[in-house]
Design an enzyme around this catalytic site. Structure first.
Site, PDB file in Angstrom:
ATOM      1  N   ARG A   1       1.013  -1.144   0.110  1.00  0.00           N
ATOM      2  CA  ARG A   1       0.434  -0.575   0.161  1.00  0.00           C
ATOM      3  C   ARG A   1       0.841   1.430   0.047  1.00  0.00           C
ATOM      4  O   ARG A   1       0.271   2.523  -0.351  1.00  0.00           O
ATOM      5  CB  ARG A   1      -1.074  -0.053   0.802  1.00  0.00           C
TER       6      ARG A   1
ATOM      7  N   GLU B   1       0.929  -7.385  12.847  1.00  0.00           N
ATOM      8  CA  GLU B   1      -0.472  -7.856  13.084  1.00  0.00           C
ATOM      9  C   GLU B   1      -0.806  -8.815  12.991  1.00  0.00           C
ATOM     10  O   GLU B   1      -0.901  -9.543  14.245  1.00  0.00           O
ATOM     11  CB  GLU B   1      -1.300  -6.732  12.864  1.00  0.00           C
TER      12      GLU B   1
END
Ligand SMILES: O=P(O)(O)OC[C@H]1O[C@H](OP(=O)(O)OP(=O)(O)O)[C@H](O)[C@@H]1O
Ligand SMILES: Nc1ncnc2[nH]cnc12
Length: 237
Positions: free
Chosen positions: A118, A155
């Protein structure tokens, strides 16, 4: 011959836009909620930057339980569906960087490093506006030639990042950019790659920070995020 278009199973529907982010703190999306560490030079957000942040914040979407149960996924892709929003994003980041890393004082970045995937969406256009080069950091096995590698945890998993060994010249001033800082693992690995090549790490710039994961504590240079979000799991009493 007919072709079929299949849609992927939808594990979760998006929650409404950030106007109804249920787990965000009331103040977290305030236009002045951007965070910085290290440089005390913290000019108040200009009215232009403040209004850009509101627009950007309102366009984000959240998906519960994606890509794995328990993760509230922050989707930044709507920012790129509308050219006005896309412009707002790049302008907001440009404003921050030109204010805090002024060219007149020789503090401007020579290189913007963007993280796969991204960080590739807005890194090159931002670099162009700043008159800087763009260097990608990619997942392992994607870059040709000699590379440097760093392992990291994020994460929801573990991975390896690579950078081309000649992409940054010793002494070049580098800003690392990405969409989100969660645990900070991806960004910290990228910072270590920049330093391994001899780059001078100016800092890190993100669109969004997941505050409760305290990812910025893993980073040893200036950290700036336009927005912050998510309170984290309810605390046990
Ligand atoms: O702070 P961290 O815990 O390291 O997480 C943040 C990273 O996770 C996401 O990328 P992801 O690894 O999902 O890859 P993608 O952009 O290729 O989907 C995001 O775009 C950041 O790069
Ligand atoms: N909650 C999250 N949403 C989107 N991207 C992420 N990268 C790491 N954590 C994320």
């Amino acid at each position: 011959m007919s072709s079929t278009i299949s849609s992927s199973p939808q594990p979760s529907e998006p929650l409404d836009s950030t106007s109804s982010h249920p787990r965000s703190t009331g103040h977290a999306h305030h236009p002045d909620a951007s965070k910085e560490r290290f440089p005390p030079a913290r000019a108040p957000a200009t009215p232009e930057l403040a209004s850009l942040k509101i627009k950007i914040q309102q366009s984000l979407r959240q998906y519960p339980d994606f890509p794995t149960p328990g993760i509230l996924f922050e989707d930044i892709l709507p920012l790129f569906q509308d050219p006005e929003l896309h412009e707002s994003l790049v302008r907001a980041l440009e404003l921050h960087i030109t204010t805090h890393y002024p060219k007149k004082q020789g503090k401007n970045p020579d290189i913007i490093v963007g993280l796969e995937a991204r960080g590739f969406l807005f890194g090159p256009s931002l670099a162009l506006r700043l008159g800087a080069g763009f260097v990608p950091v990619r997942k392992q096995g994607k870059l040709p030639g000699r590379t440097e590698t760093a392992a990291y945890e994020k994460e929801y998993g573990q991975d390896f990042f690579q950078i081309q060994a000649d992409a940054i010249k010793p002494g070049q001033k580098v800003l690392v950019i990405d969409d989100i800082i969660a645990t900070g693992g991806s960004a910290a690995a990228t910072g270590s790659l920049v330093k391994k090549l001899g780059g001078t790490l100016l800092g890190y710039v993100f669109i969004l920070e997941l505050d409760f994961l305290k990812g910025r504590e893993k980073l040893d240079a200036s950290v700036y995020t336009l927005l912050s979000s998510q309170e984290g799991p309810p605390k046990e009493s």
